[in-house]
Design an enzyme around this catalytic site. Structure first.
Site, mmCIF file in Angstrom:
data_model
loop_
_atom_site.group_PDB
_atom_site.id
_atom_site.type_symbol
_atom_site.label_atom_id
_atom_site.label_comp_id
_atom_site.label_asym_id
_atom_site.label_seq_id
_atom_site.Cartn_x
_atom_site.Cartn_y
_atom_site.Cartn_z
ATOM 1 N N CYS A 3 0.828 -1.211 0.000
ATOM 2 C CA CYS A 3 0.000 0.000 0.000
ATOM 3 C C CYS A 3 0.863 1.263 0.000
ATOM 4 C CB CYS A 3 -0.927 0.006 1.204
ATOM 5 S SG CYS A 3 -2.077 -1.377 1.241
ATOM 6 N N HIS A 4 1.873 1.309 0.880
ATOM 7 C CA HIS A 4 2.714 2.503 0.983
ATOM 8 C C HIS A 4 4.196 2.162 1.045
ATOM 9 C CE1 HIS A 4 -1.268 3.671 2.586
ATOM 10 N NE2 HIS A 4 -1.045 4.754 1.900
#
Length: 243
Positions: free
Chosen positions: A207-208
């Site tokens: 996701c990040h």
């Protein structure tokens, strides 16, 4: 000369008599006073009826206790009913209080389904070395990985100064051959991918871009903390108890 002496003697006797004359009067008055004052024997001689009548006339006797006694009620046969009603009411009050306390205590206790989820056992006898399995405990995903010898050596050589959230591997994972981690990224709560990322045997959150090593410690990316380690222990050689 003798005449003069006789006259002086008579005058002296008369003056002495005038001085001593009040004494008999005082003595007489004292006698009369004693005769008026009643003695203790005379007071005790008064009849009891006269004393009671005197007290009643003064209004100092209170008969309220005798007049209002329960055994002198107009309808004494109702006492049993009154006692029954009072006892029944108190029994109802006590029963209601017991029910309320029981419900309050039962609400504070952990339910049976919650107790069932508090602990979970997993058989890891068939997990090969260098492999990670996914299980669930209390609704959370759990990574259980069997480390290789190289992964154990790599974790022992990591310097604490290189870590964002400094933790020694042996403090997090008491069993060197195993890593047990709550699979939730500490950045925004995503679930990382096992056996991915820049660190061998580690975990990666796509996701990040947070990278964790095989011990679950953050090594790169925006995550501020290491992944949590649940309380666990081995009940035997092949069974892990989490919780």
């Amino acid at each position: 000369m003798n005449t003069i002496r006789l006259l002086s003697t008579r005058r002296f006797a008369a003056s002495a008599a005038s001085v001593l004359s009040p004494a008999p009067k005082a003595l007489a008055s004292t006698v009369r006073f004693q005769s008026v004052v009643p003695t203790a024997s005379s007071q005790n001689a008064l009849p009891a009826a006269a004393v009671q009548a005197e007290l009643n006339s003064l209004g100092s006797v209170d008969h309220g206790y005798d007049d209002d006694r329960i055994d002198r009620a107009a309808e004494p046969e109702k006492r049993a009913f009154t006692y029954f009603m009072l006892g029944g009411a108190r029994f109802l009050y006590a029963s209601t209080a017991r029910v309320l306390v029981t419900k309050a205590v039962s609400q504070m206790c952990i339910s049976a389904d919650a107790l069932a989820l508090a602990q979970a056992e997993f058989d890891v006898s068939k997990v090969p070395e260098g492999t990670t399995i996914n299980v669930k405990w209390r609704g959370k995903p759990i990574f259980i990985r069997k480390r290789t010898a190289d992964e154990i050596d790599d974790m022992a050589q990591v310097s604490i100064a290189q870590l964002r959230d400094p933790e020694i591997d042996t403090d997090r994972q008491p069993y060197p051959e195993w890593s047990v981690i709550i699979a939730i990224c500490t950045h925004l709560g995503c679930v990382p991918i096992a056996d991915a990322g820049e660190f061998a045997g580690g975990f990666f959150c796509p996701c990040h871009g947070s990278h964790y090593d095989v011990s679950g410690r953050i090594r790169k990316g925006p995550a501020p903390l290491n992944m949590e380690v649940p309380p666990f222990k081995f009940t035997d050689d092949t069974t892990i108890l989490i919780g």
